[in-house]
Design a protein around this motif. Structure first.
Motif, PDB file in Angstrom:
ATOM      1  N   GLU A   1     -44.516  14.424 -50.076  1.00 46.17           N
ATOM      2  CA  GLU A   1     -46.088  13.896 -50.921  1.00 46.17           C
ATOM      3  C   GLU A   1     -47.332  14.847 -50.663  1.00 46.17           C
ATOM      4  O   GLU A   1     -47.669  14.667 -51.404  1.00 46.17           O
ATOM      5  CB  GLU A   1     -45.471  12.552 -49.850  1.00 46.17           C
ATOM      6  N   ALA A   2     -47.698  14.368 -48.889  1.00 42.10           N
ATOM      7  CA  ALA A   2     -49.434  15.550 -48.933  1.00 42.10           C
ATOM      8  C   ALA A   2     -48.680  16.329 -49.495  1.00 42.10           C
ATOM      9  O   ALA A   2     -50.270  17.005 -50.490  1.00 42.10           O
ATOM     10  CB  ALA A   2     -48.906  15.459 -48.174  1.00 42.10           C
ATOM     11  N   ALA A   3     -47.520  17.371 -49.523  1.00 43.09           N
ATOM     12  CA  ALA A   3     -48.612  18.534 -50.117  1.00 43.09           C
ATOM     13  C   ALA A   3     -48.273  18.764 -51.804  1.00 43.09           C
ATOM     14  O   ALA A   3     -48.504  19.597 -52.338  1.00 43.09           O
ATOM     15  CB  ALA A   3     -46.675  19.735 -49.850  1.00 43.09           C
ATOM     16  N   GLU A   4     -47.030  18.104 -51.860  1.00 39.72           N
ATOM     17  CA  GLU A   4     -47.291  18.118 -53.537  1.00 39.72           C
ATOM     18  C   GLU A   4     -48.359  17.540 -53.751  1.00 39.72           C
ATOM     19  O   GLU A   4     -48.298  17.901 -55.529  1.00 39.72           O
ATOM     20  CB  GLU A   4     -45.623  16.488 -53.937  1.00 39.72           C
ATOM     21  N   ALA A   5     -48.435  16.476 -53.588  1.00 40.67           N
ATOM     22  CA  ALA A   5     -50.036  15.995 -54.231  1.00 40.67           C
ATOM     23  C   ALA A   5     -51.302  17.450 -53.904  1.00 40.67           C
ATOM     24  O   ALA A   5     -52.596  16.629 -55.301  1.00 40.67           O
ATOM     25  CB  ALA A   5     -50.670  14.678 -53.172  1.00 40.67           C
ATOM     26  N   LEU A   6     -50.803  18.076 -53.202  1.00 41.69           N
ATOM     27  CA  LEU A   6     -52.116  19.162 -53.499  1.00 41.69           C
ATOM     28  C   LEU A   6     -51.526  20.125 -54.240  1.00 41.69           C
ATOM     29  O   LEU A   6     -52.560  21.307 -54.908  1.00 41.69           O
ATOM     30  CB  LEU A   6     -51.641  19.782 -51.711  1.00 41.69           C
ATOM     31  N   GLY A   7     -50.410  20.204 -55.066  1.00 43.35           N
ATOM     32  CA  GLY A   7     -50.168  20.725 -56.269  1.00 43.35           C
ATOM     33  C   GLY A   7     -49.605  21.656 -56.134  1.00 43.35           C
ATOM     34  O   GLY A   7     -49.423  22.871 -56.673  1.00 43.35           O
ATOM     35  N   ALA A   8     -48.704  20.992 -54.769  1.00 47.92           N
ATOM     36  CA  ALA A   8     -47.742  22.657 -54.118  1.00 47.92           C
ATOM     37  C   ALA A   8     -46.490  22.609 -55.251  1.00 47.92           C
ATOM     38  O   ALA A   8     -46.046  21.803 -55.323  1.00 47.92           O
ATOM     39  CB  ALA A   8     -46.853  22.466 -53.235  1.00 47.92           C
ATOM     40  N   THR A   9     -45.603  23.053 -55.866  1.00 43.02           N
ATOM     41  CA  THR A   9     -44.365  23.670 -56.368  1.00 43.02           C
ATOM     42  C   THR A   9     -43.621  23.057 -55.469  1.00 43.02           C
ATOM     43  O   THR A   9     -43.692  23.595 -54.508  1.00 43.02           O
ATOM     44  CB  THR A   9     -44.205  25.067 -57.293  1.00 43.02           C
TER      45      THR A   9
ATOM     46  N   VAL B   1     -48.144  17.585 -70.473  1.00 41.91           N
ATOM     47  CA  VAL B   1     -48.862  19.088 -69.461  1.00 41.91           C
ATOM     48  C   VAL B   1     -47.411  19.978 -69.576  1.00 41.91           C
ATOM     49  O   VAL B   1     -46.828  19.257 -69.053  1.00 41.91           O
ATOM     50  CB  VAL B   1     -50.317  18.738 -68.049  1.00 41.91           C
ATOM     51  N   ARG B   2     -47.950  21.412 -69.331  1.00 38.81           N
ATOM     52  CA  ARG B   2     -46.903  21.560 -69.264  1.00 38.81           C
ATOM     53  C   ARG B   2     -46.428  22.380 -67.579  1.00 38.81           C
ATOM     54  O   ARG B   2     -45.652  23.136 -67.264  1.00 38.81           O
ATOM     55  CB  ARG B   2     -47.266  23.301 -69.814  1.00 38.81           C
ATOM     56  N   ASN B   3     -48.004  22.706 -66.897  1.00 45.53           N
ATOM     57  CA  ASN B   3     -47.445  22.631 -65.461  1.00 45.53           C
ATOM     58  C   ASN B   3     -48.311  21.448 -65.172  1.00 45.53           C
ATOM     59  O   ASN B   3     -49.168  21.359 -64.647  1.00 45.53           O
ATOM     60  CB  ASN B   3     -48.647  24.221 -65.449  1.00 45.53           C
ATOM     61  N   VAL B   4     -47.808  20.721 -64.572  1.00 43.23           N
ATOM     62  CA  VAL B   4     -47.804  19.431 -63.758  1.00 43.23           C
ATOM     63  C   VAL B   4     -48.342  19.442 -62.492  1.00 43.23           C
ATOM     64  O   VAL B   4     -49.229  18.499 -61.646  1.00 43.23           O
ATOM     65  CB  VAL B   4     -46.787  18.397 -63.531  1.00 43.23           C
ATOM     66  N   TYR B   5     -47.941  20.452 -61.376  1.00 43.96           N
ATOM     67  CA  TYR B   5     -48.663  21.243 -60.300  1.00 43.96           C
ATOM     68  C   TYR B   5     -50.471  21.507 -60.731  1.00 43.96           C
ATOM     69  O   TYR B   5     -50.928  21.085 -60.292  1.00 43.96           O
ATOM     70  CB  TYR B   5     -47.667  22.344 -60.161  1.00 43.96           C
ATOM     71  N   ALA B   6     -50.671  22.014 -62.219  1.00 48.09           N
ATOM     72  CA  ALA B   6     -51.927  22.186 -62.785  1.00 48.09           C
ATOM     73  C   ALA B   6     -52.646  20.895 -62.521  1.00 48.09           C
ATOM     74  O   ALA B   6     -53.969  20.844 -61.722  1.00 48.09           O
ATOM     75  CB  ALA B   6     -52.494  23.282 -63.347  1.00 48.09           C
ATOM     76  N   LEU B   7     -51.682  20.096 -62.703  1.00 52.22           N
ATOM     77  CA  LEU B   7     -52.502  18.860 -63.268  1.00 52.22           C
ATOM     78  C   LEU B   7     -53.072  18.070 -61.446  1.00 52.22           C
ATOM     79  O   LEU B   7     -53.612  17.385 -61.061  1.00 52.22           O
ATOM     80  CB  LEU B   7     -51.696  17.971 -63.220  1.00 52.22           C
ATOM     81  N   ARG B   8     -51.352  18.071 -60.467  1.00 53.33           N
ATOM     82  CA  ARG B   8     -51.946  18.351 -59.545  1.00 53.33           C
ATOM     83  C   ARG B   8     -52.964  18.366 -58.758  1.00 53.33           C
ATOM     84  O   ARG B   8     -53.367  17.633 -57.848  1.00 53.33           O
ATOM     85  CB  ARG B   8     -50.620  17.162 -58.354  1.00 53.33           C
ATOM     86  N   SER B   9     -53.220  19.922 -58.691  1.00 55.19           N
ATOM     87  CA  SER B   9     -54.484  20.388 -57.667  1.00 55.19           C
ATOM     88  C   SER B   9     -55.711  19.929 -58.470  1.00 55.19           C
ATOM     89  O   SER B   9     -56.327  19.734 -57.457  1.00 55.19           O
ATOM     90  CB  SER B   9     -53.607  22.252 -58.266  1.00 55.19           C
ATOM     91  N   ARG B  10     -55.115  19.010 -59.564  1.00 55.52           N
ATOM     92  CA  ARG B  10     -57.118  18.577 -59.695  1.00 55.52           C
ATOM     93  C   ARG B  10     -57.452  17.352 -59.130  1.00 55.52           C
ATOM     94  O   ARG B  10     -58.405  16.914 -59.563  1.00 55.52           O
ATOM     95  CB  ARG B  10     -57.452  18.645 -61.032  1.00 55.52           C
TER      96      ARG B  10
END
Lengths: 313, 267
Positions: A194-202, B92-101
């Motif tokens: 969860e923590a890594a996913e929250a950082l925006g990791a795929t 959004v098409r890239n959910v990872y980019a959203l989460r990274s913000r």
């Protein structure tokens, strides 16, 4: 002292049924628990008694490890060169690992990290069922199906060889490795993911950067147990390897394995003869190698458990 | 639906253009259980929005929906619309980019099984920062901002999980900052942290407000009072009201339950 208290304190010496039941169970589980030590010690003593007699008399290390001439039945000049058998076992096990490591780690990552709900449960059951298939069945598949398949596909005269035994053994070891590797992945706390996913990791980044490093020891142990399994397996290598003494030049050469040699020859030797005792020497070698591999795997697993305990708050 | 419609309230329409995040009619379910019902709320730029309410009021579910973490929770269903800088986050098409913000700080510090340095360098690495000097600089800056640098600068290579609880929580804040987020979500960050460290983190948050929006979910009513510009009160899945913190705490409430909760009569 009043009589009532006196009467009650007499109970302190009275051993009832519960006391005896407790004692009986204690003795029973003690025997069960410690019998493993007894068996290991007994097996080693047995193999050593038969084999060491050979090791200290006829045994010639240079011949045993350096010669491929395994001619135990020669009346004039019996030789006991085990090199071809060692190389045979090593090449089959090596190829089996090439087949099963990527296969089983991929399967473990899919089951542990991607599959959800019913798919996951079904796959786990199927993998465990696969692990329960008797080795003679695998051997049969190698002997009949793989054999003709290899002859057809690669246009070689014989299909019972390193390739055949390696693939079959790899497929056979994969389910166990998958199960242990999946356990290792499952032991990684969800909080990490969860923590890594929250950082925006795929998802792949989470697996590569966080989950696999955290489960590394368990994955290594899974691989080692697979190697140990492959090393000690007998029936598949007997049926699928071609069983001919040979230093292989390619995967299409037939070889003979240590375990298969023991299984095939032991019944035809005279008890106590040099040949008989030479087979037990092969047994000592197998025992020591598998013991070392399992010990390494166990030490590594213990390592994880201890670290896991320390990591918890 | 115009929820609690007051000028300084949580009405979506008032903030539609200027807000960082606009939430409209958000309902969250776990199977048959409704965790949050018809929420309308906005998160403004450079504010700290406090969310208070007793356990089970839907606060954490709300945070999860904001960065689409619901996708990892089996059975969690999200309905309604959430926009982030005007973009519908469902589309959004890239959910990872959203989460990274969006930075997240969990109730219990989750130190990844990495060194102190690697914990903070992970997010920059994920977005492609390779140069050692640049990473060093990011790590030091984030640790300084999380008020942790002085304590860990000599042990950057030891495991993050060996730090004390309060240090670990500041490490997760440093890690969240390393994402350079526009929105920082804190879920009861002070649960496992001593009061002195809590105060230090609170000071950090007051500073961070100049650069990002912060949502502070807290069990501690007084913490919301100290930090939040506006405070929202959730109760068993219902958004009771949102108002300026000063108003709420001076007793100007639209719903008497808010007053009762703040006064400690239940919860």
């Amino acid at each position: 002292m009043n009589p009532q208290a006196l009467a009650r304190s007499r109970d302190f010496d009275h051993r009832g049924r519960a006391w005896y039941a407790d004692r009986a169970v204690t003795v029973f589980v003690f025997i069960g628990g410690t019998s493993a030590i007894l068996f290991i010690g007994g097996i080693f003593a047995f193999i050593a008694r038969e084999g060491l007699g050979f090791v200290f008399t006829e045994f010639d290390a240079g011949e045993f490890f350096g010669s491929i001439a395994w001619r135990p039945t020669s009346a004039l000049d019996a030789t006991y060169g085990a090199l071809a058998l060692i190389v045979g076992t090593a090449s089959i096990t090596g190829l089996a690992m090439v087949v099963s490591i990527p296969f089983s780690l991929a399967a473990a990552v899919f089951i542990g990290e991607f599959a959800r709900g019913r798919v996951r449960e079904t796959l786990k059951v199927l993998v465990e069922l696969l692990a329960a298939i008797p080795s003679v069945v695998w051997g049969f598949i190698g002997f009949s199906i793989m054999n003709s398949l290899i002859i057809d596909v690669f246009d070689v005269p014989i299909g019972l060889n390193v390739l055949n035994a390696g693939i079959i053994l790899g497929l056979m070891a994969a389910p166990i490795m998958t199960t242990i590797a999946e356990d290792a992945l499952k032991a990684v706390p969800d909080g990490y993911r969860e923590a890594a996913e929250a950082l925006g990791a795929t998802r792949w980044q989470v697996i590569r950067k966080v989950v696999i490093p955290a489960a590394k020891n368990g994955l290594v142990a899974a691989v080692l147990l697979g190697v140990g399994r492959g090393f000690g397996e007998t029936m598949v290598v007997l049926m699928a390897s071609g069983h001919s003494i040979n230093l292989p030049d390619s995967v299409f050469d037939s070889v003979r394995a240590l375990t298969a040699t023991i299984a095939a020859e032991l019944g035809e030797t005279a008890v106590g003869s040099d040949h008989f005792r030479a087979l037990f020497t092969l047994g000592i070698l197998l025992f020591l190698v598998t013991f070392a591999i399992n010990l390494a795997a166990d030490t590594i697993m213990r390592g994880i458990r201890r670290k896991g305990e320390r990591g918890r708050p | 639906m115009v929820a609690g419609a007051a000028p300084d309230g949580g009405g979506a329409s008032a903030d539609a253009l200027s807000a960082k995040v606009v939430v409209q009619n958000l309902t969250i379910r776990y199977g048959k259980h409704v965790a949050l019902r018809g929420l309308d709320l906005s998160i403004r730029r450079n504010e700290i929005l406090g969310i208070i309410g007793p356990a089970g009021s839907g606060k954490t579910s709300f945070l999860r929906a904001l960065n689409r973490m619901d996708e990892f929770i089996p059975g969690m269903e999200v309905e309604g619309r959430i926009t982030f800088d005007g973009r519908d986050i469902r589309r959004v098409r890239n959910v990872y980019a959203l989460r990274s913000r969006i930075g997240v700080v969990f109730p219990l510090p989750v130190g990844l099984p990495l060194t102190v340095y690697e914990n903070v360098a992970l997010a920059p690495r994920l977005r492609g920062v390779r140069k050692g000097s640049e990473l060093d600089e990011i790590v030091e800056r984030c640790l300084r901002r999380a008020a942790l640098w002085e304590e860990v600068k000599d042990r950057l290579d030891s495991l993050g999980s060996l730090l004390s609880g309060g240090q670990q929580q500041r490490l997760t804040i440093a890690r969240a900052l390393s994402q350079e987020p526009d929105l920082l979500l804190l879920d009861e960050f002070s649960i496992a942290v001593d009061p002195v460290t809590t105060m230090r983190i609170e000071d950090v948050l007051k500073d961070l407000k100049n650069e990002m929006s912060i949502v502070l979910v807290t069990n501690l009513v007084q913490q919301a009072r100290r930090l939040a510009d506006r405070t929202a009160f959730f109760l068993t899945g219902e958004h009771v009201e949102t108002s300026g913190t000063a108003r709420i705490f001076s007793g100007i409430v639209k719903d008497p339950r808010t007053h009762d909760y703040i006064e400690g009569r239940f919860g």
